[in-house]
Design a protein around this motif. Structure first.
Motif, PDB file in Angstrom:
ATOM      1  N   MET A  57       0.976  -1.204  -0.135  1.00  0.00           N
ATOM      2  CA  MET A  57      -0.150   0.019  -0.252  1.00  0.00           C
ATOM      3  C   MET A  57       0.788   1.260  -0.129  1.00  0.00           C
ATOM      4  SD  MET A  57      -2.551   1.461   2.906  1.00  0.00           S
ATOM      5  CE  MET A  57      -1.422   2.122   3.854  1.00  0.00           C
ATOM      6  N   ARG A  58       0.621   2.253  -0.703  1.00  0.00           N
ATOM      7  CA  ARG A  58       1.155   3.568  -0.796  1.00  0.00           C
ATOM      8  C   ARG A  58       0.873   4.280   0.673  1.00  0.00           C
ATOM      9  NH1 ARG A  58      -2.029   7.879  -1.845  1.00  0.00           N
ATOM     10  NH2 ARG A  58      -4.258   7.483  -2.570  1.00  0.00           N
ATOM     11  N   GLY A  59       1.470   5.277   0.840  1.00  0.00           N
ATOM     12  CA  GLY A  59       1.541   6.160   1.904  1.00  0.00           C
ATOM     13  C   GLY A  59       0.060   6.977   1.435  1.00  0.00           C
ATOM     14  N   VAL A  60      -0.362   7.334   2.387  1.00  0.00           N
ATOM     15  CA  VAL A  60      -1.914   8.038   2.456  1.00  0.00           C
ATOM     16  C   VAL A  60      -1.887   9.095   3.575  1.00  0.00           C
ATOM     17  CG1 VAL A  60      -3.099   6.230   1.237  1.00  0.00           C
ATOM     18  CG2 VAL A  60      -3.238   6.543   3.677  1.00  0.00           C
ATOM     19  N   LEU A  61      -2.336  10.322   3.249  1.00  0.00           N
ATOM     20  CA  LEU A  61      -2.445  11.316   4.163  1.00  0.00           C
ATOM     21  C   LEU A  61      -4.014  11.614   4.370  1.00  0.00           C
ATOM     22  CD1 LEU A  61      -1.471  13.691   6.038  1.00  0.00           C
ATOM     23  CD2 LEU A  61      -1.425  15.036   3.838  1.00  0.00           C
ATOM     24  N   ILE A  62      -4.406  11.288   5.634  1.00  0.00           N
ATOM     25  CA  ILE A  62      -5.966  11.497   6.038  1.00  0.00           C
ATOM     26  C   ILE A  62      -5.876  12.785   7.067  1.00  0.00           C
ATOM     27  CG2 ILE A  62      -7.814  10.354   7.297  1.00  0.00           C
ATOM     28  CD1 ILE A  62      -6.866   7.863   6.292  1.00  0.00           C
ATOM     29  N   THR A  63      -6.604  13.666   6.865  1.00  0.00           N
ATOM     30  CA  THR A  63      -6.601  14.691   7.809  1.00  0.00           C
ATOM     31  C   THR A  63      -8.122  14.905   8.495  1.00  0.00           C
ATOM     32  OG1 THR A  63      -7.385  16.267   5.956  1.00  0.00           O
ATOM     33  CG2 THR A  63      -4.947  16.008   6.306  1.00  0.00           C
ATOM     34  N   PHE A  64      -8.011  15.652   9.551  1.00  0.00           N
ATOM     35  CA  PHE A  64      -9.188  15.525  10.482  1.00  0.00           C
ATOM     36  C   PHE A  64      -9.421  17.126  10.616  1.00  0.00           C
ATOM     37  CE2 PHE A  64      -7.490  11.673  10.875  1.00  0.00           C
ATOM     38  CZ  PHE A  64      -8.759  10.782  11.704  1.00  0.00           C
ATOM     39  N   GLU A  65     -10.701  17.707  10.272  1.00  0.00           N
ATOM     40  CA  GLU A  65     -10.955  19.183  10.359  1.00  0.00           C
ATOM     41  C   GLU A  65     -12.381  19.252  10.896  1.00  0.00           C
ATOM     42  OE1 GLU A  65      -9.187  21.539   9.424  1.00  0.00           O
ATOM     43  OE2 GLU A  65      -7.657  20.701   7.970  1.00  0.00           O
ATOM     44  N   GLY A  66     -12.686  20.404  11.615  1.00  0.00           N
ATOM     45  CA  GLY A  66     -13.903  20.641  12.303  1.00  0.00           C
ATOM     46  C   GLY A  66     -13.548  22.089  13.176  1.00  0.00           C
ATOM     47  N   VAL A  67     -15.058  22.441  13.530  1.00  0.00           N
ATOM     48  CA  VAL A  67     -14.937  23.385  14.618  1.00  0.00           C
ATOM     49  C   VAL A  67     -14.386  22.974  15.787  1.00  0.00           C
ATOM     50  CG1 VAL A  67     -16.712  24.524  13.451  1.00  0.00           C
ATOM     51  CG2 VAL A  67     -17.375  22.999  15.202  1.00  0.00           C
ATOM     52  N   GLU A  68     -14.083  24.093  16.648  1.00  0.00           N
ATOM     53  CA  GLU A  68     -13.746  23.828  18.065  1.00  0.00           C
ATOM     54  C   GLU A  68     -14.684  22.992  18.597  1.00  0.00           C
ATOM     55  OE1 GLU A  68     -10.684  24.651  18.523  1.00  0.00           O
ATOM     56  OE2 GLU A  68     -10.712  26.397  16.782  1.00  0.00           O
ATOM     57  N   GLY A  69     -14.088  21.963  19.368  1.00  0.00           N
ATOM     58  CA  GLY A  69     -15.091  20.922  20.119  1.00  0.00           C
ATOM     59  C   GLY A  69     -15.729  20.088  19.516  1.00  0.00           C
ATOM     60  N   SER A  70     -15.522  19.703  18.307  1.00  0.00           N
ATOM     61  CA  SER A  70     -16.192  18.855  17.293  1.00  0.00           C
ATOM     62  C   SER A  70     -15.945  17.320  17.508  1.00  0.00           C
ATOM     63  CB  SER A  70     -16.051  19.080  15.738  1.00  0.00           C
ATOM     64  OG  SER A  70     -14.561  18.994  15.469  1.00  0.00           O
ATOM     65  N   GLY A  71     -14.838  17.190  18.337  1.00  0.00           N
ATOM     66  CA  GLY A  71     -14.384  15.746  18.779  1.00  0.00           C
ATOM     67  C   GLY A  71     -13.313  15.305  17.597  1.00  0.00           C
ATOM     68  N   LYS A  72     -12.836  16.058  16.812  1.00  0.00           N
ATOM     69  CA  LYS A  72     -12.028  15.362  15.786  1.00  0.00           C
ATOM     70  C   LYS A  72     -10.406  14.717  16.368  1.00  0.00           C
ATOM     71  CE  LYS A  72      -9.851  19.862  14.987  1.00  0.00           C
ATOM     72  NZ  LYS A  72      -8.788  19.851  15.980  1.00  0.00           N
ATOM     73  N   SER A  73     -10.016  15.424  17.592  1.00  0.00           N
ATOM     74  CA  SER A  73      -8.952  15.084  17.937  1.00  0.00           C
ATOM     75  C   SER A  73      -9.263  13.788  18.581  1.00  0.00           C
ATOM     76  CB  SER A  73      -8.322  16.041  18.895  1.00  0.00           C
ATOM     77  OG  SER A  73      -7.982  17.325  18.463  1.00  0.00           O
ATOM     78  N   THR A  74     -10.204  13.481  19.522  1.00  0.00           N
ATOM     79  CA  THR A  74     -10.436  12.263  20.180  1.00  0.00           C
ATOM     80  C   THR A  74     -10.699  11.335  19.174  1.00  0.00           C
ATOM     81  OG1 THR A  74     -11.584  13.457  22.125  1.00  0.00           O
ATOM     82  CG2 THR A  74     -12.199  11.097  21.609  1.00  0.00           C
ATOM     83  N   GLN A  75     -11.396  11.465  18.236  1.00  0.00           N
ATOM     84  CA  GLN A  75     -11.664  10.486  16.950  1.00  0.00           C
ATOM     85  C   GLN A  75     -10.498   9.970  16.249  1.00  0.00           C
ATOM     86  OE1 GLN A  75     -14.556   8.862  16.328  1.00  0.00           O
ATOM     87  NE2 GLN A  75     -15.613  10.089  17.897  1.00  0.00           N
ATOM     88  N   MET A  76      -9.486  11.154  16.189  1.00  0.00           N
ATOM     89  CA  MET A  76      -8.365  10.701  15.657  1.00  0.00           C
ATOM     90  C   MET A  76      -7.482   9.677  16.415  1.00  0.00           C
ATOM     91  SD  MET A  76      -5.165  13.020  14.055  1.00  0.00           S
ATOM     92  CE  MET A  76      -4.004  12.880  15.418  1.00  0.00           C
ATOM     93  N   LEU A  77      -7.475   9.746  17.710  1.00  0.00           N
ATOM     94  CA  LEU A  77      -6.802   8.962  18.832  1.00  0.00           C
ATOM     95  C   LEU A  77      -7.468   7.664  18.388  1.00  0.00           C
ATOM     96  CD1 LEU A  77      -6.552  11.277  21.635  1.00  0.00           C
ATOM     97  CD2 LEU A  77      -4.303  10.550  20.091  1.00  0.00           C
ATOM     98  N   GLY A  78      -8.712   7.676  18.578  1.00  0.00           N
ATOM     99  CA  GLY A  78      -9.534   6.198  18.550  1.00  0.00           C
ATOM    100  C   GLY A  78      -9.250   5.488  17.097  1.00  0.00           C
ATOM    101  N   LEU A  79      -9.242   6.247  16.153  1.00  0.00           N
ATOM    102  CA  LEU A  79      -8.899   5.827  14.707  1.00  0.00           C
ATOM    103  C   LEU A  79      -7.542   5.195  14.615  1.00  0.00           C
ATOM    104  CD1 LEU A  79      -9.957   5.171  11.986  1.00  0.00           C
ATOM    105  CD2 LEU A  79      -8.952   7.121  10.951  1.00  0.00           C
ATOM    106  N   ALA A  80      -6.436   5.968  15.147  1.00  0.00           N
ATOM    107  CA  ALA A  80      -5.101   5.311  15.215  1.00  0.00           C
ATOM    108  C   ALA A  80      -5.173   3.988  15.713  1.00  0.00           C
ATOM    109  CB  ALA A  80      -4.116   6.411  16.098  1.00  0.00           C
ATOM    110  N   ARG A  81      -5.524   3.841  17.024  1.00  0.00           N
ATOM    111  CA  ARG A  81      -5.712   2.657  17.619  1.00  0.00           C
ATOM    112  C   ARG A  81      -6.403   1.627  16.831  1.00  0.00           C
ATOM    113  NH1 ARG A  81      -6.955   5.918  22.186  1.00  0.00           N
ATOM    114  NH2 ARG A  81      -9.437   5.486  21.982  1.00  0.00           N
TER     115      ARG A  81
END
Length: 203
Positions: free
Chosen positions: A1-25
């Protein structure tokens, strides 16, 4: 598989950071090699840039600072990871500057888009997850935590940011996937896993 870049965006408090950590696991459990980063402080230079935002500077100055941090981020972190065929997850990236300094701050979004291409050397997101909710919901979630320069802006500013993100998604619906972030976190996580799993199977 090639390298891929997935970005997480949204307004403040949208939960993107928490969801990124969960997706990484979840991705690691699936056997994918994953790297996590964030903007602007994904490098020591970017961390120094973040501290400058406590000063009262114009939206154009903000955009140029973010672009400088982004260039260093790509050179030091993102491009090497992609060359090593990693799945790179970034908490904010190019779309954030278009939404915050462009649509909300009044800088021409097209100029920011052009500068993003130059700053990244064409390393743009393969997939973007846009966590969408009314900013008032996001601020209730954040509670009394200490707020940075952007979080201290009026609610009207953050509603412009949201509208900007929605404009980006309407223009690029294949890359930018809209996710209803007002739902319970487990429902959001299930959708995130489904979207990313399908994307990676085709990468």
């Amino acid at each position: 598989m090639r390298g891929v870049l997935i970005t997480f965006e949204g307004v403040e408090g949208s939960g993107k950071s928490t969801q990124m950590l969960g997706l990484a696991r979840w991705l690691r459990d699936q056997g994918y090699p994953v790297e996590q980063t964030r903007e602007p402080d994904g490098t020591p230079f970017g961390a120094a840039v973040r501290r400058l935002f406590e000063r009262d500077v114009t939206p154009l100055t903000q955009a140029l600072l973010f672009l400088a941090a982004r260039h260093q981020h790509v050179v030091e972190r993102i491009r090497p990871w992609l060359r090593a065929r990693r799945v790179v997850l970034s908490d904010r990236y190019t779309d954030a500057t278009v939404a915050y300094q462009g649509y909300a701050g009044g800088v021409d979004p097209e100029i920011i888009r052009e500068l993003n291409v130059r700053a990244t050397g064409g390393v743009l997101p393969d997939l973007t997850l846009l966590f969408d909710c009314d900013p008032s919901v996001g601020f209730r979630r954040r509670g009394g935590r200490r707020r940075d320069h952007f979080e201290r802006q009026a609610l009207g500013f953050h509603r412009k940011v949201r509208r900007g993100y929605r404009e980006i998604q309407r223009a690029e619906p294949k890359r930018v996937r809209l996710i209803d972030a007002a739902r319970p976190a487990d429902e959001v996580a299930a959708e995130v896993q489904a979207i990313v799993g399908e994307f990676l199977r085709g990468a």
